[in-house]
Scaffold this motif. Structure first.
Motif, PDB file in Angstrom:
ATOM      1  N   GLU A  64       0.818  -1.216   0.068  1.00  0.00           N
ATOM      2  CA  GLU A  64       0.004  -0.022  -0.025  1.00  0.00           C
ATOM      3  C   GLU A  64       0.860   1.123   0.020  1.00  0.00           C
ATOM      4  O   GLU A  64       0.707   2.070   0.858  1.00  0.00           O
ATOM      5  CB  GLU A  64      -0.964  -0.043   1.013  1.00  0.00           C
ATOM      6  N   CYS A  65       1.714   1.230  -0.954  1.00  0.00           N
ATOM      7  CA  CYS A  65       2.569   2.403  -1.256  1.00  0.00           C
ATOM      8  C   CYS A  65       2.749   2.938  -2.584  1.00  0.00           C
ATOM      9  O   CYS A  65       2.135   2.291  -3.298  1.00  0.00           O
ATOM     10  CB  CYS A  65       3.910   2.075  -0.433  1.00  0.00           C
ATOM     11  N   LYS A  66       3.385   3.946  -2.749  1.00  0.00           N
ATOM     12  CA  LYS A  66       3.777   4.375  -4.298  1.00  0.00           C
ATOM     13  C   LYS A  66       5.539   3.787  -4.559  1.00  0.00           C
ATOM     14  O   LYS A  66       6.260   3.708  -3.505  1.00  0.00           O
ATOM     15  CB  LYS A  66       3.742   5.853  -4.372  1.00  0.00           C
ATOM     16  N   PRO A  67       5.735   3.897  -5.838  1.00  0.00           N
ATOM     17  CA  PRO A  67       7.220   3.639  -6.026  1.00  0.00           C
ATOM     18  C   PRO A  67       8.180   4.274  -5.311  1.00  0.00           C
ATOM     19  O   PRO A  67       9.273   3.692  -5.022  1.00  0.00           O
ATOM     20  CB  PRO A  67       7.292   3.409  -7.459  1.00  0.00           C
ATOM     21  N   GLY A  68       7.805   5.588  -5.250  1.00  0.00           N
ATOM     22  CA  GLY A  68       8.903   6.478  -4.340  1.00  0.00           C
ATOM     23  C   GLY A  68       9.288   6.191  -3.027  1.00  0.00           C
ATOM     24  O   GLY A  68      10.029   6.622  -2.320  1.00  0.00           O
ATOM     25  N   ASP A  69       8.210   5.312  -2.508  1.00  0.00           N
ATOM     26  CA  ASP A  69       8.147   4.801  -1.133  1.00  0.00           C
ATOM     27  C   ASP A  69       9.188   3.753  -0.911  1.00  0.00           C
ATOM     28  O   ASP A  69       9.542   3.332   0.207  1.00  0.00           O
ATOM     29  CB  ASP A  69       6.884   4.533  -0.546  1.00  0.00           C
ATOM     30  N   ILE A  70       9.586   2.796  -2.228  1.00  0.00           N
ATOM     31  CA  ILE A  70      10.552   1.657  -1.896  1.00  0.00           C
ATOM     32  C   ILE A  70      11.677   2.059  -2.587  1.00  0.00           C
ATOM     33  O   ILE A  70      12.566   0.994  -2.604  1.00  0.00           O
ATOM     34  CB  ILE A  70       9.699   0.480  -2.149  1.00  0.00           C
ATOM     35  N   MET A  71      11.905   3.126  -3.223  1.00  0.00           N
ATOM     36  CA  MET A  71      12.981   3.492  -4.155  1.00  0.00           C
ATOM     37  C   MET A  71      13.415   4.977  -4.095  1.00  0.00           C
ATOM     38  O   MET A  71      12.721   5.556  -3.683  1.00  0.00           O
ATOM     39  CB  MET A  71      12.750   3.291  -5.627  1.00  0.00           C
ATOM     40  N   ASP A  72      14.793   4.932  -4.179  1.00  0.00           N
ATOM     41  CA  ASP A  72      15.176   6.514  -3.848  1.00  0.00           C
ATOM     42  C   ASP A  72      16.265   6.653  -5.065  1.00  0.00           C
ATOM     43  O   ASP A  72      16.823   5.724  -5.540  1.00  0.00           O
ATOM     44  CB  ASP A  72      15.955   6.725  -2.625  1.00  0.00           C
ATOM     45  N   TYR A  73      16.700   7.939  -5.444  1.00  0.00           N
ATOM     46  CA  TYR A  73      17.632   8.438  -6.415  1.00  0.00           C
ATOM     47  C   TYR A  73      18.391   9.606  -6.006  1.00  0.00           C
ATOM     48  O   TYR A  73      17.816  10.676  -5.304  1.00  0.00           O
ATOM     49  CB  TYR A  73      16.768   8.720  -7.570  1.00  0.00           C
ATOM     50  N   GLU A  74      19.654   9.410  -6.221  1.00  0.00           N
ATOM     51  CA  GLU A  74      20.429  10.564  -5.861  1.00  0.00           C
ATOM     52  C   GLU A  74      21.173  10.957  -7.328  1.00  0.00           C
ATOM     53  O   GLU A  74      21.556  10.220  -8.140  1.00  0.00           O
ATOM     54  CB  GLU A  74      21.716   9.900  -4.834  1.00  0.00           C
ATOM     55  N   LEU A  75      21.052  12.280  -7.470  1.00  0.00           N
ATOM     56  CA  LEU A  75      21.531  12.587  -8.668  1.00  0.00           C
ATOM     57  C   LEU A  75      23.223  12.414  -9.094  1.00  0.00           C
ATOM     58  O   LEU A  75      24.065  12.518  -8.143  1.00  0.00           O
ATOM     59  CB  LEU A  75      21.396  14.347  -8.804  1.00  0.00           C
ATOM     60  N   ASP A  76      23.284  11.872 -10.119  1.00  0.00           N
ATOM     61  CA  ASP A  76      24.741  11.731 -10.538  1.00  0.00           C
ATOM     62  C   ASP A  76      24.914  12.072 -12.113  1.00  0.00           C
ATOM     63  O   ASP A  76      24.063  11.563 -12.918  1.00  0.00           O
ATOM     64  CB  ASP A  76      24.925  10.036 -10.418  1.00  0.00           C
ATOM     65  N   PRO A  77      25.508  13.022 -12.128  1.00  0.00           N
ATOM     66  CA  PRO A  77      25.428  13.744 -13.764  1.00  0.00           C
ATOM     67  C   PRO A  77      25.980  12.697 -14.724  1.00  0.00           C
ATOM     68  O   PRO A  77      25.649  12.667 -15.881  1.00  0.00           O
ATOM     69  CB  PRO A  77      26.693  14.720 -13.508  1.00  0.00           C
ATOM     70  N   ALA A  78      26.711  11.587 -14.358  1.00  0.00           N
ATOM     71  CA  ALA A  78      27.291  10.555 -15.251  1.00  0.00           C
ATOM     72  C   ALA A  78      25.953   9.754 -15.687  1.00  0.00           C
ATOM     73  O   ALA A  78      25.980   9.219 -16.700  1.00  0.00           O
ATOM     74  CB  ALA A  78      28.046   9.603 -14.376  1.00  0.00           C
ATOM     75  N   ASP A  79      24.821   9.816 -15.161  1.00  0.00           N
ATOM     76  CA  ASP A  79      23.721   9.181 -15.603  1.00  0.00           C
ATOM     77  C   ASP A  79      23.200   9.532 -17.185  1.00  0.00           C
ATOM     78  O   ASP A  79      22.599   9.003 -17.665  1.00  0.00           O
ATOM     79  CB  ASP A  79      22.534   9.349 -14.789  1.00  0.00           C
TER      80      ASP A  79
END
Length: 79
Positions: free
Chosen positions: A56-71
């Motif tokens: 009972e959550c959203k994808p952002g509740d179980i995943m995180d992202y840290e900005l990486d310019p190399a992406d």
């Protein structure tokens, strides 16, 4: 890769064991363990949908992202 799984946090919030979650979404405990540790390169949207439905959550509740310019310059698998 700066995308990380925070699935353990949500499992703790829901007071649910990984074994029970794996059973409810129809994957092996081994596969779930790999997801939890971030040792997979991808996940099907169907699996993500099942995780969110059961927890009972959203994808952002179980995943995180840290900005990486190399992406922005990284090649995707198969390119």
């Amino acid at each position: 890769m700066p995308v990380t799984m925070t699935l353990d946090v949500m499992l703790a919030r829901r007071k649910m064991k990984g074994k029970d979650l794996a059973e409810k979404i129809g994957i092996s405990e081994t596969q779930l363990s790999l997801l939890r540790s971030g040792k997979v390169k991808g996940m099907r949207f169907a699996t993500l949908g099942k995780l969110c439905a059961v927890l009972e959550c959203k994808p952002g509740d179980i995943m995180d992202y840290e900005l990486d310019p190399a992406d922005l310059t990284a090649k995707e698998d198969g390119d």
